[in-house]
Design a protein around this motif. Sequence first.
Motif, mmCIF file in Angstrom:
data_model
loop_
_atom_site.group_PDB
_atom_site.id
_atom_site.type_symbol
_atom_site.label_atom_id
_atom_site.label_comp_id
_atom_site.label_asym_id
_atom_site.label_seq_id
_atom_site.Cartn_x
_atom_site.Cartn_y
_atom_site.Cartn_z
ATOM 1 N N ASN A 167 0.803 -1.164 -0.174
ATOM 2 C CA ASN A 167 0.082 0.069 0.195
ATOM 3 C C ASN A 167 0.744 1.374 -0.063
ATOM 4 N N ASP A 168 0.312 2.127 -0.603
ATOM 5 C CA ASP A 168 0.999 3.603 -0.709
ATOM 6 C C ASP A 168 2.368 3.712 -1.039
ATOM 7 N N CYS A 169 2.831 2.934 -1.908
ATOM 8 C CA CYS A 169 4.204 2.721 -2.409
ATOM 9 C C CYS A 169 4.293 3.814 -3.760
ATOM 10 N N LEU A 170 5.368 4.171 -4.301
ATOM 11 C CA LEU A 170 5.445 5.215 -5.421
ATOM 12 C C LEU A 170 6.827 4.492 -6.400
ATOM 13 N N PHE A 171 6.327 4.049 -7.663
ATOM 14 C CA PHE A 171 7.498 3.679 -8.597
ATOM 15 C C PHE A 171 7.620 4.519 -9.686
ATOM 16 N N HIS A 172 8.915 5.127 -9.866
ATOM 17 C CA HIS A 172 9.281 6.040 -10.693
ATOM 18 C C HIS A 172 9.336 5.528 -12.090
ATOM 19 N N GLU A 207 9.332 3.305 -1.780
ATOM 20 C CA GLU A 207 9.672 4.143 -3.085
ATOM 21 C C GLU A 207 10.700 3.521 -3.677
ATOM 22 N N VAL A 208 10.542 3.431 -5.073
ATOM 23 C CA VAL A 208 11.553 2.649 -6.077
ATOM 24 C C VAL A 208 11.849 3.768 -7.221
ATOM 25 N N GLY A 209 13.063 4.170 -7.256
ATOM 26 C CA GLY A 209 13.452 5.142 -8.121
ATOM 27 C C GLY A 209 13.353 4.888 -9.799
ATOM 28 N N ALA A 210 13.780 5.822 -10.586
ATOM 29 C CA ALA A 210 13.661 5.465 -11.895
ATOM 30 C C ALA A 210 14.848 4.499 -12.350
ATOM 31 N N ASN A 211 14.184 3.756 -13.180
ATOM 32 C CA ASN A 211 15.438 2.636 -13.865
ATOM 33 C C ASN A 211 15.999 1.550 -12.803
ATOM 34 N N THR A 212 15.425 1.454 -11.524
ATOM 35 C CA THR A 212 16.031 0.707 -10.513
ATOM 36 C C THR A 212 15.410 -0.775 -11.099
ATOM 37 N N THR A 213 15.933 -1.859 -10.623
ATOM 38 C CA THR A 213 15.610 -3.158 -11.109
ATOM 39 C C THR A 213 15.609 -4.033 -9.672
ATOM 40 N N VAL A 214 14.759 -4.948 -9.636
ATOM 41 C CA VAL A 214 14.494 -5.599 -8.455
ATOM 42 C C VAL A 214 14.110 -7.189 -9.011
ATOM 43 N N ASP A 215 15.071 -8.041 -8.767
ATOM 44 C CA ASP A 215 14.889 -9.206 -9.252
ATOM 45 C C ASP A 215 14.093 -10.227 -8.661
ATOM 46 N N ARG A 216 13.183 -11.023 -9.330
ATOM 47 C CA ARG A 216 12.673 -11.935 -8.598
ATOM 48 C C ARG A 216 13.564 -13.263 -7.922
ATOM 49 N N GLY A 217 12.982 -13.873 -6.842
ATOM 50 C CA GLY A 217 13.847 -14.911 -6.318
ATOM 51 C C GLY A 217 14.067 -16.090 -7.219
ATOM 52 N N ALA A 218 14.968 -16.807 -6.948
ATOM 53 C CA ALA A 218 15.246 -18.269 -7.688
ATOM 54 C C ALA A 218 14.164 -19.303 -7.370
ATOM 55 N N ASN A 220 12.997 -19.006 -3.223
ATOM 56 C CA ASN A 220 12.481 -17.944 -2.232
ATOM 57 C C ASN A 220 12.171 -16.690 -2.970
ATOM 58 N N ASP A 221 11.282 -15.846 -2.162
ATOM 59 C CA ASP A 221 11.266 -14.387 -2.857
ATOM 60 C C ASP A 221 12.303 -13.649 -2.642
ATOM 61 N N THR A 222 12.357 -12.523 -3.134
ATOM 62 C CA THR A 222 12.949 -11.202 -2.934
ATOM 63 C C THR A 222 12.210 -10.485 -2.166
ATOM 64 N N VAL A 223 12.725 -9.625 -1.083
ATOM 65 C CA VAL A 223 11.682 -9.184 -0.175
ATOM 66 C C VAL A 223 12.124 -7.681 0.296
ATOM 67 N N ILE A 224 11.362 -6.671 -0.161
ATOM 68 C CA ILE A 224 11.693 -5.340 0.392
ATOM 69 C C ILE A 224 10.784 -4.939 1.524
ATOM 70 N N GLY A 225 11.338 -4.593 2.671
ATOM 71 C CA GLY A 225 10.482 -4.195 3.883
ATOM 72 C C GLY A 225 9.819 -2.746 3.742
ATOM 73 N N ASP A 226 8.740 -2.789 4.666
ATOM 74 C CA ASP A 226 7.989 -1.621 4.731
ATOM 75 C C ASP A 226 8.957 -0.322 4.797
ATOM 76 N N GLY A 227 8.646 0.849 3.912
ATOM 77 C CA GLY A 227 9.273 2.195 4.365
ATOM 78 C C GLY A 227 10.652 2.225 3.799
ATOM 79 N N VAL A 228 10.998 1.267 2.785
ATOM 80 C CA VAL A 228 12.369 1.148 2.144
ATOM 81 C C VAL A 228 12.287 2.453 1.091
ATOM 82 N N LYS A 229 13.503 3.196 0.953
ATOM 83 C CA LYS A 229 13.609 3.968 -0.006
ATOM 84 C C LYS A 229 14.598 3.334 -0.882
ATOM 85 N N LEU A 230 14.377 3.410 -2.382
ATOM 86 C CA LEU A 230 15.356 3.125 -3.374
ATOM 87 C C LEU A 230 15.604 3.974 -4.265
#
Length: 345
Positions: A167-172, A207-218, A220-230
């Motif tokens: 909820n309430d995320c921002l993807f550039h 929040e995830v910045g422009a042209n940032t990439t987060v790969d899926r897990g092989a 298990n999951d890749t996990v980004i916690g609440d309130g993280v700013k990238l």
Amino acid sequence: MTVNLAELARRFQGKVRGDADVVIEGVASLQTAGPRDIAYISDRKYLSQLAGTKAGAVILAETDVAHYSGSALIVANPHLCFAQVADLLHPTPGFRPGVHPTAVVSTAAKVAATAWIGPHAVVEADAMIGEGVYIGAGCYVGAHAMIGSKTRLVAHVVIGERCVAGNDCLFHPGAVIGSDGFGFAKDGEQWQKVPQLGRVVIGDKVEVGANTTVDRGALNDTVIGDGVKLDNQIQIAHNVRIGENTAIAACVGIAGSTIIGKRCTLGGQAGVTGHLEIVDDVHVTAGSLVTSSITQPGVYSSSLKAEPVEKWRRNAARLHHLDEIVQRLAKLEERLQQHFEEQKN
């Protein structure tokens, strides 16, 4: 929107020195602010600029008020207060819900009536789009993906199949969530791709910045916690886990299966090698390379500063002989120790 200084003080737990009725319409820097703008200082090295500012008011800490004769909003944390005032005066533009005629939305997708699907966006089957979600032009939401309420995909954002955004995320623009991790097995002289079967799971208020990439897990999951700013142009590899309220600056690379704790910061262009762990409250300075786990909170650096090329070339040449020099030094220490023992006897 306009508001007077007294109202800002009430909203943000400050106090006014000077004209409480001064009207504020916007925020600006000390150099560019006009009589209806509010500026701020959080670093004392800029105090000299106060004398020349034309701002209607300035947000200051109590310790800096004596350096300014104009109207001031006095708070404990000027930077935070400035962010809150800016958010109040310049809110994110609203939108009308609906689906643009050029968007392609699967009939099997579940889209809240209050969401907006923009021009040329694609929403695949069984995707779930929450209340108040904004999906901008050219975005792609894969099958079975989930987008939480009030999350905003600005434009050309990819949320891969089965991935979750809270909820309430921002993807550039240009952010890619759920691309395949870099997984290959050696087959003689060739490479066999390892299917990447995990997801990316992103918490709330990320929040995830422009042209940032987060790969899926092989697996298990890749996990980004609440309130993280990238920030922009970050690479986060498969199976990485990042704890709550960690902030990572531009061009950082994090290799696979790394675990980063809560409230950490990584400066721009830092690198983190794979399969290691960083505990909570660690701060890595810009340009550093982390090659082993960090088990204690604190500030860590590992970079070499730039210096004149002639000096660097001499030092680099000597580095090639560092192991030889250490061995010679060890032998010399051993001989000296023997000499001292002989002198005692």
